[in-house]
Design a protein around this motif. Structure first.
Motif, PDB file in Angstrom:
ATOM      1  N   UNK A 476       0.860  -1.185   0.000  1.00  0.00           N
ATOM      2  CA  UNK A 476       0.000   0.000   0.000  1.00  0.00           C
ATOM      3  C   UNK A 476       0.896   1.236   0.000  1.00  0.00           C
ATOM      4  N   UNK A 477       0.330   2.354  -0.389  1.00  0.00           N
ATOM      5  CA  UNK A 477       1.096   3.603  -0.383  1.00  0.00           C
ATOM      6  C   UNK A 477       1.585   3.962   1.028  1.00  0.00           C
ATOM      7  N   UNK A 508      -5.644   2.218  -7.228  1.00  0.00           N
ATOM      8  CA  UNK A 508      -5.017   3.532  -7.070  1.00  0.00           C
ATOM      9  C   UNK A 508      -5.791   4.535  -7.924  1.00  0.00           C
ATOM     10  N   UNK A 509      -6.042   5.710  -7.375  1.00  0.00           N
ATOM     11  CA  UNK A 509      -6.825   6.726  -8.081  1.00  0.00           C
ATOM     12  C   UNK A 509      -5.933   7.860  -8.586  1.00  0.00           C
ATOM     13  N   UNK A 530      -3.819   6.794  -3.017  1.00  0.00           N
ATOM     14  CA  UNK A 530      -4.427   5.579  -2.469  1.00  0.00           C
ATOM     15  C   UNK A 530      -4.779   5.865  -1.010  1.00  0.00           C
ATOM     16  N   UNK A 531      -6.038   5.758  -0.697  1.00  0.00           N
ATOM     17  CA  UNK A 531      -6.532   6.148   0.624  1.00  0.00           C
ATOM     18  C   UNK A 531      -6.179   7.624   0.859  1.00  0.00           C
ATOM     19  N   UNK A 552     -10.083   5.701 -16.697  1.00  0.00           N
ATOM     20  CA  UNK A 552     -10.448   4.763 -15.629  1.00  0.00           C
ATOM     21  C   UNK A 552     -10.477   5.462 -14.275  1.00  0.00           C
ATOM     22  N   UNK A 553     -11.467   5.115 -13.480  1.00  0.00           N
ATOM     23  CA  UNK A 553     -11.597   5.708 -12.147  1.00  0.00           C
ATOM     24  C   UNK A 553     -10.494   5.240 -11.212  1.00  0.00           C
ATOM     25  N   UNK A 554     -10.052   3.999 -11.398  1.00  0.00           N
ATOM     26  CA  UNK A 554      -8.976   3.453 -10.566  1.00  0.00           C
ATOM     27  C   UNK A 554      -8.172   2.459 -11.396  1.00  0.00           C
ATOM     28  N   UNK A 555      -6.902   2.304 -11.045  1.00  0.00           N
ATOM     29  CA  UNK A 555      -6.019   1.390 -11.778  1.00  0.00           C
ATOM     30  C   UNK A 555      -5.175   0.590 -10.797  1.00  0.00           C
ATOM     31  N   UNK A 556      -4.626  -0.514 -11.284  1.00  0.00           N
ATOM     32  CA  UNK A 556      -3.609  -1.273 -10.559  1.00  0.00           C
ATOM     33  C   UNK A 556      -2.254  -0.891 -11.143  1.00  0.00           C
TER      34      UNK A 556
END
Length: 583
Positions: A476-477, A508-509, A530-531, A552-556
């Protein structure tokens, strides 16, 4: 339009108890322990051994096959003031090896010159014309090859016929037969018991210089003056080692670790000028990446564009004004090389896009009359990686009817074996499983393309994911702090067989719209969240990702974290290697 397939992310399977135990025993963070366990280092003893990078771990050079005889002959030539010519190669490994041995001989009071073949006219390694030229200039001289010669049977025979004494030092793959009646220095010769066989040409040259210095001292130890030289020469050996992409394990790891620490303070005038031209002079310390992406390409550019002697001159000159001019010129050559690469890579992609049928074939054979022979191998590697299949690129040669080029493999396919199967269509070829070179008649191009594609189809399955992207851990970040990433440098130096840790982060946004940067928008800059934590990220050479990621709203993410130094500030940046929509 032909699109490339994204790689499959291959996560390391780790035992959580092993991570906890190793973190406690070594007093390191769980993040570092996780990476160690992912790389099969799971005990305290293994960890301490990996972290240790002491000069005392270098093996005695006298163990290296042929080095005792070679050092004896060089010392004798120095004492009798015979000319010693270092015959090098035009890549970074050859240039640094040549410079290193030249400095050693000159400092010891010997007469030394160097010979670097012209890449486009003479090709790689020893050649008979050069041997004849050297013999005509001074038949009494001693010629010492570095980073080449182990397969030069004809050239070694010609040297004997002319009465020219030749010593061959090399590290490349050898053939069934060896040059006869010639002193050979090579870490992997048959019957050798040398403990580490992965030295590069500059590494072998360093060991030879070490042996020479010991003989000029008390027989076992160098004089204080020559010992000081050896400590500075490790910097040149480190540059050659990183640039030649040999495994950064064992002795190579020690050479690069210590070499990086000495490059700044013990560098020659020329190397300091090159460091400044590359914009690295304000860094508190250099990393292997600085060699791989900044210093190495500038040295290599001279060889690729037919002016490798200038790179050796830069690393051997004691004239500060000349050093600055040469460094600036190599910097300009590197820009030309980059421009050529971008143009050729675009032309290659356009060729594939203009031939839709090729998108279904298991190998690519591309040709263009504007392609430069000195850069074509690099672009072949980019094409192979981009389209995930073996790729051969061909351009014009000195004859209008002949094409010459280079190929790069993908996903472990033995490309040299493929050329052997298609040899009826080729004039000459050579190389190894991952990289090859060849010449063929233009009229045989289509037959060769069909034959190679057929061979690859029948003998290798090159599918998306055949070359997976290894992931050390999902994080995580919140785990990515400056302190945690600095601790990962205990694993350094990073390079072949010891890559910088690769992590994945999910969902991740975007904290801001993607931005392209660099000439023509080649690179991508992102602000990611992220968070509650936001980090800056960069994807080099991937400006084309911008619109797709923005959709995309979120990505990996798959990324490597690095510490970015700028104006005295140290922050974590993410170097993105791949991404996927968060579905």
């Amino acid at each position: 339009m032909v699109s490339t397939e994204r790689r499959v992310w291959q996560y390391a399977h780790v035992d959580q108890e092993s991570i906890r135990r190793l973190a406690a025993e070594l007093q390191i963070s769980p993040l570092l322990a996780r990476v160690l366990v992912a790389r099969k280092i799971h005990t305290r003893e293994m960890g301490l051994k990996f972290f240790s990078r002491k000069l005392s771990e270098l093996h005695d050079p006298e163990q290296l096959p042929g080095i005792s005889q070679a050092a004896d002959r060089i010392v004798e030539a120095i004492k009798h003031q015979r000319l010693i010519t270092i015959y090098g190669d035009y890549d970074v490994d050859g240039v640094t090896a040549t410079s290193l041995l030249w400095h050693c001989i000159r400092l010891a009071g010997g007469r030394s010159e160097y010979y670097i073949p012209a890449r486009l006219e003479e090709g790689y390694g020893l050649n008979s014309t050069a041997i004849e030229t050297l013999a005509a200039q001074d038949p009494s001289q001693l010629v010492v090859s570095v980073d080449c010669g182990i397969t030069s049977l004809i050239e070694a025979r010609r040297a004997r016929e002319l009465g020219l004494e030749l010593i061959i030092t090399d590290h490349h793959q050898f053939a069934e037969n060896f040059p006869e009646e010639t002193i050979l220095v090579h870490p992997r010769l048959p019957g050798s018991s040398y403990p580490f066989g992965e030295l590069c040409g500059a590494g072998v040259a360093f060991k030879l210089a070490w042996a020479v210095c010991a003989r000029l001292g008390d027989g076992k130890k160098a004089s204080p003056r020559m010992k000081e030289f050896l400590l500075s020469a490790i910097g040149l050996a480190a540059i050659g080692t990183v640039a030649d992409v040999v495994p950064l394990m064992g002795e190579n790891r020690v050479l690069v670790h210590y070499g990086l620490s000495t490059i700044g303070e013990k560098s020659s005038i020329g190397l300091k000028a090159l460091i400044k031209a590359a914009g690295l002079h304000e860094k508190t310390s250099l990393a292997a990446d600085d060699i791989g992406f900044s210093l190495g390409p500038r040295i290599n550019a001279a060889g690729r564009l037919g002016q490798a002697r200038l790179a050796v001159e830069l690393l051997t000159t004691d004239n500060e004004d000349r050093a600055q001019k040469l460094a600036a010129y190599l910097d300009e050559l590197n820009k030309q090389r980059q421009s050529l690469e971008r143009k050729m890579f675009k032309q290659a992609k356009d060729l594939v896009n203009d031939h839709p049928a090729w998108s279904e074939e298991k190998a690519l054979v591309l040709t263009h009359d504007e392609w430069h022979a000195g850069v074509i191998g690099i672009v072949a590697g980019k094409v192979a990686e981009s389209f995930q299949r073996p790729a051969i690129l061909l351009g014009p040669s000195t004859s209008a009817d002949i094409l010459q080029g280079s190929g790069r493999s993908f996903a472990g396919f033995n490309l040299h074996e493929g050329l052997v199967a298609c040899r009826e269509h080729l004039i000459t070829f050579g190389g190894h499983h991952a990289a090859v070179g060849m010449k063929l008649s233009r009229k045989h191009l289509e037959a060769f393309r069909a034959s190679l594609v057929d061979f690859v189809s029948q003998n290798h399955s090159v599918e998306p994911g055949s070359a997976p992207l290894p992931i050390d851990a999902e994080v995580t970040f919140q785990e990515i702090s400056t302190r945690a990433i600095e601790e990962l440098d205990l694993l350094a130096p990073f390079g072949s067989a010891n890559p910088r840790p690769m992590f994945a982060a999910t969902r991740v946004e975007l904290a801001a719209p993607p931005k392209t940067m660099g000439e023509g928008g080649r690179h991508l800059s992102l602000l990611l969240k992220q968070h509650d934590k936001t980090l800056r990220a960069v994807a080099f050479g991937q400006g084309e990702w911008a619109d797709e990621i923005a959709a995309h709203a979120a990505i990996h993410l798959a990324f490597q974290p690095i510490i970015n130094e700028f104006r005295g500030q140290r922050n974590v940046d993410l170097h993105i290697k791949d991404w996927a929509p968060a579905t």
